[in-house]
Design a protein around this motif. Structure first.
Motif, PDB file in Angstrom:
ATOM      1  N   ASP A  80       0.706  -1.285  -0.078  1.00  0.00           N
ATOM      2  CA  ASP A  80      -0.163   0.169  -0.033  1.00  0.00           C
ATOM      3  C   ASP A  80       0.856   1.151   0.022  1.00  0.00           C
ATOM      4  O   ASP A  80       0.489   2.339  -0.341  1.00  0.00           O
ATOM      5  CB  ASP A  80      -0.872   0.079   1.206  1.00  0.00           C
ATOM      6  N   ARG A  84       2.422  -0.941  -6.162  1.00  0.00           N
ATOM      7  CA  ARG A  84       2.263  -2.338  -6.082  1.00  0.00           C
ATOM      8  C   ARG A  84       3.114  -3.269  -7.247  1.00  0.00           C
ATOM      9  O   ARG A  84       3.241  -4.523  -6.772  1.00  0.00           O
ATOM     10  CB  ARG A  84       0.446  -2.949  -5.926  1.00  0.00           C
ATOM     11  N   GLY A 136      -4.231  -6.794  -3.999  1.00  0.00           N
ATOM     12  CA  GLY A 136      -4.472  -5.556  -4.121  1.00  0.00           C
ATOM     13  C   GLY A 136      -4.519  -5.060  -5.604  1.00  0.00           C
ATOM     14  O   GLY A 136      -5.629  -4.290  -5.839  1.00  0.00           O
ATOM     15  N   GLU A 349      -6.749   2.178  -1.201  1.00  0.00           N
ATOM     16  CA  GLU A 349      -5.455   2.452  -0.794  1.00  0.00           C
ATOM     17  C   GLU A 349      -5.191   1.446   0.543  1.00  0.00           C
ATOM     18  O   GLU A 349      -3.871   1.458   0.981  1.00  0.00           O
ATOM     19  CB  GLU A 349      -5.204   4.042  -0.241  1.00  0.00           C
TER      20      GLU A 349
END
Length: 427
Positions: A80, A84, A136, A349
Motif C-alpha cells: 500500500d 504494487r 490489491g 489504498e
C-alpha cells in the motif's frame, strides 16, 4: 427513394471488460502458478532422494510457512506504500533466484538439509510480499460493475494453473528429476516478473499518509480491518475452518486412501475432482451475480465439510470424489463473493493491508491444525477426528450467520433497477 441501410452494430468484443492490467496480471499468475504448483512435489522428492525422512519433508514444508506468517503484514503495508507492481516484480525475481539456487543444488547432488530449509523459507518470504500486492492489484484493475465476472475468470485461471502445474510437476519429477522441475519454477517466476513490468499504473499516488512510518500504517490497516464486523468475523471463522480442511486434505485423506482405497492414486483422483470443482464453479460465477454477497458466499463454506463427512461415513470412492468436486465448487463460490465484498467495501489504498490481515488470520491456525491432526486421531479415533472436522466446519459456517452484516451485505442495485425502487419509496 429508399435510404441506405445503416451499418450493423459491431459485435461486442469478448472480454471487453478486461483491461490491460487485468490481462497481464492474470497471464503472469498462470505462468508462475504452473511452475509453483509442481515445486512442492519436486522439493519433497529432493529431500527424499537426498536420504531425508518424512519428518524432514515436513520440516521443509513448515520452513516455507513460518516466514509467510511473519512477513505478511509487512508485505501488505509495503504494497500500500509503494507501487504494487514494483513489489510483485521484486518478489517474483527474489523467488526466481531462490528457486534457481535450490535447483542448482539439487542438480549438482549437494542438498544439505539446512540449505533446503533456508531456501524454502526464502520462498515463503517472497510469497509474503507478493500475495497482498497481487490481491490489491487485481482488485484495483477491475471496474466494480464487472467485479464478479473478472474475479471468476481470475480464479479459474489461477486454479487451472495449479491443477495443471501439479500434474505436470509430478510427471516431470518422475521423468527428469526434481532439479529440472525446480529450475522450470524459477523460470516461471522470472517470466511472470517480466510480464508484470508492463503493468500500467496511474502516476497519481494513492491517498495514503506515510508520515507515521510502517508501524503507523499497520495500525491504520488494523483499524480498517477491525472496524468491519463482517470482515473479522469471517476471517475468525476461517482460522478454524482452514485448519480443519487442511487436516483433512494433508493428513486424514491420504491416511484413509491408503487404508481403504489402495493408496495415493485414489487420493490424487479426489484432489483432481476438488480442483475441477473449483474451475467449474468459476464458469458459473462469471454469469451468476448474487445480490447478497456474503450470505451466498457462506453457503459455499457449508460445502467445505463434505469431504470430511464422506470419509467419516466410510463412503465409497465415487461418493468421495463427488464430495470433493462439490467442496471445490464451494471454495470458488465463497472466494469470488469474498473478493467482490472486499473490493466494494474496502478503500483501494487499504486493499493490500486488509488483504494481509485476511491472509494472516485465515492461515494462523493451519500449522497447529496439521500438527494436532495425528494426536486428535489417536484420542478420538480416525472416524471421530473426521466427524469433529465436519461438525466443526458446519457449526462455524452457521455461527457466522449470526452477524447481521454477513446476512445483509449486498451489491448496489444497477441504476436501471434502482430508479423504480427510489420512485416507489418517494425518493
Amino acid at each position: 427513394m429508399t435510404s441506405p441501410a445503416s451499418p450493423a452494430p459491431a459485435a461486442p468484443r469478448p472480454f471487453a471488460w478486461a483491461g490491460r492490467n487485468f490481462r497481464i496480471q492474470t497471464a503472469a499468475t498462470v505462468v508462475s502458478g504452473l511452475g509453483n504448483a509442481g515445486a512442492p512435489i519436486a522439493t519433497a522428492f529432493a529431500v527424499l532422494e537426498a536420504g531425508g525422512t518424512a519428518t524432514e519433508v515436513g520440516w521443509v514444508t513448515a520452513a516455507r510457512l513460518v516466514p509467510l506468517v511473519l512477513f505478511l503484514l509487512v508485505g501488505g503495508a509495503l504494497a500500500d506504500r509503494l507501487p504494487r507492481h514494483h513489489v510483485m516484480v521484486a518478489a517474483n525475481l527474489f523467488n526466481a533466484l531462490s528457486q534457481a539456487v535450490l535447483a542448482a543444488l539439487v542438480l549438482g547432488g549437494a542438498t544439505p538439509l539446512w540449505a533446503l530449509l533456508l531456501l524454502s523459507a526464502g520462498g515463503g518470504a517472497g510469497q509474503a510480499f507478493y500475495a497482498p500486492a497481487s490481491e490489491g492489484m487485481i482488485m484495483e484493475s477491475v471496474a466494480t460493475e464487472h467485479a464478479g465476472k473478472a474475479f471468476s475468470v481470475y480464479r479459474m485461471a489461477m486454479n487451472g494453473a495449479q491443477i495443471g502445474g501439479a500434474a505436470l510437476g509430478g510427471a516431470l519429477t518422475a521423468a527428469v528429476g526434481p532439479g529440472w522441475v525446480l529450475l522450470l519454477d524459477a523460470a516461471g517466476f522470472a517470466l511472470a516478473g517480466g510480464l508484470r513490468i508492463f503493468l500500467k499504473v496511474d502516476a497519481t499516488p494513492r491517498d495514503v499518509a506515510h508520515s507515521g512510518g510502517l508501524v503507523h500504517e499497520l495500525r491504520l490497516g488494523w483499524r480498517e480491518f477491525a472496524s468491519r464486523r463482517w470482515l473479522w468475523a469471517v476471517v475468525l471463522q476461517f482460522s478454524f475452518v482452514v485448519a480443519c480442511v487442511g487436516a483433512v486434505e494433508t493428513v486424514y485423506g491420504p491416511v484413509v486412501a491408503a487404508q481403504r482405497f489402495g493408496g495415493a492414486r485414489a487420493w490424487g483422483l479426489a484432489m483432481a475432482a476438488f480442483g475441477i470443482g473449483m474451475v467449474a464453479a468459476g464458469l458459473l460465477m462469471t454469469r451468476w451475480q448474487p445480490r447478497r454477497i456474503l450470505l451466498v458466499g457462506n453457503w459455499g463454506v457449508f460445502l467445505f465439510a463434505l469431504p470430511a463427512l464422506a470419509l467419516a461415513v466410510r463412503a465409497g470412492l465415487p461418493l468421495l470424489v463427488a464430495a470433493m468436486f462439490v467442496s471445490g465448487a464451494g471454495v470458488t463460490v465463497f472466494g469470488v463473493n469474498w473478493m467482490v465484498a472486499l473490493q466494494q467495501e474496502v478503500p483501494s489504498e487499504m486493499f493490500s493491508r486488509v488483504s494481509a490481515y485476511d491472509h494472516l488470520g485465515s492461515i494462523a491456525l493451519t500449522p497447529l491444525g496439521t500438527a494436532m491432526a495425528g494426536p486428535a486421531a489417536e484420542a478420538l479415533g480416525l472416524d471421530g477426528a473426521l466427524w469433529a472436522c465436519a461438525v466443526g466446519t458446519l457449526a462455524l459456517a452457521a455461527a457466522v450467520l449470526v452477524v447481521p452484516e454477513v446476512r445483509r451485505l449486498a451489491r448496489p442495485l444497477p441504476a436501471a433497477a434502482a430508479a423504480p425502487l427510489r420512485e416507489s419509496v418517494g425518493v
